[in-house]
Write an enzyme that holds these catalytic residues in place. Structure first.
Site, PDB file in Angstrom:
ATOM      1  N   ASP A   8      11.586 -12.078 -30.702  1.00  0.00           N
ATOM      2  CA  ASP A   8      13.329 -12.158 -30.881  1.00  0.00           C
ATOM      3  C   ASP A   8      13.715 -12.485 -32.608  1.00  0.00           C
ATOM      4  O   ASP A   8      13.234 -13.670 -32.935  1.00  0.00           O
ATOM      5  CB  ASP A   8      13.702 -13.288 -30.077  1.00  0.00           C
ATOM      6  CG  ASP A   8      15.149 -13.426 -30.153  1.00  0.00           C
ATOM      7  OD1 ASP A   8      16.052 -12.715 -31.047  1.00  0.00           O
ATOM      8  OD2 ASP A   8      15.685 -14.353 -29.707  1.00  0.00           O
ATOM      9  N   LYS A  70      20.285 -11.723 -40.706  1.00  0.00           N
ATOM     10  CA  LYS A  70      20.459 -10.733 -39.601  1.00  0.00           C
ATOM     11  C   LYS A  70      21.916 -10.086 -39.512  1.00  0.00           C
ATOM     12  O   LYS A  70      22.278  -8.861 -39.101  1.00  0.00           O
ATOM     13  CB  LYS A  70      20.273 -11.150 -38.342  1.00  0.00           C
ATOM     14  CG  LYS A  70      20.232 -10.329 -37.055  1.00  0.00           C
ATOM     15  CD  LYS A  70      19.921 -10.897 -35.646  1.00  0.00           C
ATOM     16  CE  LYS A  70      20.076  -9.918 -34.426  1.00  0.00           C
ATOM     17  NZ  LYS A  70      19.564 -10.657 -33.333  1.00  0.00           N
ATOM     18  N   GLU A 154      18.785  -6.798 -26.630  1.00  0.00           N
ATOM     19  CA  GLU A 154      18.574  -8.122 -26.458  1.00  0.00           C
ATOM     20  C   GLU A 154      19.021  -8.242 -25.091  1.00  0.00           C
ATOM     21  O   GLU A 154      18.449  -9.004 -24.138  1.00  0.00           O
ATOM     22  CB  GLU A 154      19.581  -9.056 -27.438  1.00  0.00           C
ATOM     23  CG  GLU A 154      18.634  -8.997 -28.527  1.00  0.00           C
ATOM     24  CD  GLU A 154      19.539  -9.716 -29.826  1.00  0.00           C
ATOM     25  OE1 GLU A 154      20.733 -10.004 -29.428  1.00  0.00           O
ATOM     26  OE2 GLU A 154      18.984  -9.516 -31.087  1.00  0.00           O
ATOM     27  N   ASP A 177      26.140 -12.895 -24.494  1.00  0.00           N
ATOM     28  CA  ASP A 177      25.281 -13.360 -25.679  1.00  0.00           C
ATOM     29  C   ASP A 177      26.130 -13.666 -26.886  1.00  0.00           C
ATOM     30  O   ASP A 177      26.353 -13.168 -27.696  1.00  0.00           O
ATOM     31  CB  ASP A 177      24.204 -12.255 -25.882  1.00  0.00           C
ATOM     32  CG  ASP A 177      23.205 -12.588 -26.888  1.00  0.00           C
ATOM     33  OD1 ASP A 177      23.115 -13.787 -27.607  1.00  0.00           O
ATOM     34  OD2 ASP A 177      22.099 -12.068 -26.910  1.00  0.00           O
TER      35      ASP A 177
END
Length: 589
Positions: A8, A70, A154, A177
């Site tokens: 992850d 990210k 994800e 999320d």
């Protein structure tokens, strides 16, 4: 093959894991932490610090410490409202290179824990990541020395971690999320045993970082006097993050910033009520995305079978209440929100590597596979319940002098005698005639993942191969026939085993008796009358039992041993004479 890592690659923290002995586990670093901060510090001398140590440097060197990269990967310069304190161009790097350094660190953690090198991985990305962002993530993996076997969304990974792949067909779930730098909401449905994303929505510039920044702004405005934001950023951001975490379990917390500008200090009380009022506008930004995802999927909130939470920011009580309000049901919080995506990535990696599989009948051999050996016995090559694909083999020799070929009967079953098992096929292996035991024939059984059995027989003297291919009959066996064969093997276990022992003892006796007679004839003059009588009595006992209708295996085995013991001296003399004759022929005596 080396294991496949599940990774992850998160905005705030990253995790790595692997399937070990059938269990998905997340791996810890030298300090025992499974969470690796997605932070890289670029020192002036060109050296790099990654992870927790880099995060500690952020307060002192905010412009040299890269975090939340990210948010930048796969994006053009200037895209989005969020602008970091650092400048990647000035640091001589790029989002892909920074991400690669984080992945190298995760790879090193895994290799230290597993004590072997690893070079394959599954990496997760947000569901809304476009092709450029996904390709950039894959490039980062390759730059880190990893073959990226798959890029996994994800929400799909999170659903795997929650075990929602065990739901019935057409079950629908929502994955909310809220991570460190991004928010996404996805609606998934189970179809044909796999998850299909029905819709996804989100905000690439909304997450825990924005919550931290809201606290920092509040500090700048609510201190004893208004403080310039620039003087707070380095020290205040870590303090704000720590306060946010404490307020998930406490009603109030004190934020301390000693000497934040070199001479002044700050100490402020922040209550949970004030904190929730502060961040509510941010959390409310997720509502529109949730409603749009439901609308795009054609699903009403009450039609969902589960709502799961992912991302560390979903620990905030306000977020959990807000999700329950939007979806009209309490969310599933059974998994660690920080680790759910990583755990799902590990599960996906285990499925790809074969470490985790849904065990079906075709995944194991339902009955033993072997060949008939001399005496009509079943010699097992691959035992029942062996996981396929698999491969095993043995070496065999000729049991009779001047034998010109060997018939290999491929058998399946659990009985001791060949005649009681099922024949799947046969193949004849030719070889040059010679003395007993002179031929060497290797037999190898190989079952591939499709259940096809290949029997390879090789004459090792000529390296001539004979191949027999047997389609799914080796593994695709009716359940009733399997149960019947196993039941018969249990029912006849004692008599079958007695027959096997008897057959082996008979073959031993039939080999021993002619050899003893030949030795007595050759050394008759050198054997004392007493010794001869003992040997002949033992041989007579073996003959009597050999021709007895009772088939007393234990008695025949014992008689063979007695004859063996009685001829020990005779055997020594045979060996000595053979050595003398050999020396004479070679002119050494």
């Amino acid at each position: 093959m080396s294991p496949i890592l599940g990774i992850d690659l998160g905005t705030t923290n990253s995790l790595v894991g692997v399937v070990d002995s059938g269990f998905p586990i997340l791996l810890a670093d030298e300090e025992g932490s499974r969470l690796t901060p997605s932070a890289v510090n670029y020192a002036p001398d060109g050296s790099l610090i990654i992870g927790s140590a880099a995060l500690r440097k952020r307060a002192l060197e905010p412009k040299r410490t890269v975090t939340s990269v990210k948010r930048l990967i796969g994006r053009r310069s200037g895209e989005g409202d969020w602008q970091p304190a650092y400048n990647l161009r000035e640091l001589g790097t790029s989002p892909i290179q920074v991400s690669a350094e984080i992945l190298k660190r995760l790879k090193a953690i895994a290799e230290r824990a597993l004590e072997q090198s690893v070079d394959r991985a599954v990496i997760t990305v947000p569901a809304y990541f476009n092709d450029a962002q996904r390709n950039a993530t894959k490039q980062a993996g390759e730059l880190a020395g990893l073959t990226v076997e798959r890029i996994v969304s994800e929400p799909t990974a999170a659903a795997l971690a929650y075990g929602l792949d065990k739901l019935d067909e057409h079950q629908k779930i929502a994955v909310y999320d809220l991570g460190g730098g991004t928010f996404d909401i996805s609606v998934l449905e189970m179809r044909d045993g796999v998850f299909q994303v029905l819709s996804t929505a989100g905000d690439t510039q909304l997450g825990g970082d924005d919550i931290d920044r809201a606290i920092v702004n509040w500090l700048a405005q609510n201190g004893p006097a208004e403080i310039p934001l620039a003087s707070l950023e380095g020290q205040a951001t870590p303090a704000a993050e720590a306060a946010k975490k404490r307020l998930s379990t406490e009603e109030s917390t004190r934020i301390e910033l000693p000497f934040y500008d070199g001479k002044n200090s700050l100490s402020v009380e922040l209550t949970r009520a004030e904190f929730e009022k502060l961040i509510r506008p941010l959390i409310e930004r997720t509502r529109a995305h949730c409603l749009r995802a439901l609308s795009d999927a054609g699903v009403k909130p009450e039609e969902l079978d589960a709502v799961i939470l992912v991302g560390g920011s979903t620990r905030i009580p306000l977020v959990r209440r807000y999700v329950a309000e939007v979806f009209g049901r309490e969310p599933d919080v059974s998994q660690n929100p920080d680790e759910a995506v990583a755990l799902g990535a590990v599960i996906q990696a285990g499925i790809l590597s074969g470490s985790l599989k849904n065990v079906l009948l075709l995944d194991v051999t339902p009955l033993s596979l072997g060949i008939e050996t001399f005496g009509g016995l079943m010699n097992i090559i691959i035992p029942r319940n062996t996981t396929i694909p698999c491969k095993a083999g043995e070496m065999f020799t000729n049991a009779v002098a001047n034998q010109q070929d060997m018939l290999i009967r491929v058998l399946q079953g659990e009985r001791e005698l060949a005649k009681d098992n099922w024949e799947l096929g046969r193949v004849v292996v030719p070889f040059p005639p010679g003395p007993k035991g002179s031929a060497r024939v290797g037999v190898q059984f190989a079952i591939d993942a499709n259940g096809i059995l290949q029997v390879l027989a090789r004459d090792t003297a000529t390296n001539t191969d004979t191949l027999l291919e047997i389609q799914n009959t080796a593994v695709d066996v009716d359940d009733e026939r399997v149960e019947q064969m196993i039941a018969e093997s249990v029912e006849h276990a004692f008599e079958d085993m007695n027959e096997r022992v008897w057959t082996e003892a008979r073959m031993k006796a039939e080999e021993l008796l002619p050899a003893v007679e030949a030795a007595l004839e050759q050394f008759g003059d050198a054997v004392s009358a007493e010794e001869r009588a003992t040997i002949e009595a033992a041989a007579a006992q073996v003959k009597a039992l050999l021709h007895s209708p009772d088939h007393d295996a234990r008695a025949l085995k014992s008689a063979n041993q007695s004859l063996d013991d009685a001829t020990q001296e005779l055997a020594v003399r045979l060996v000595e004479r053979a050595m003398e004759e050999s020396l004479v022929r070679r002119g050494l005596v």
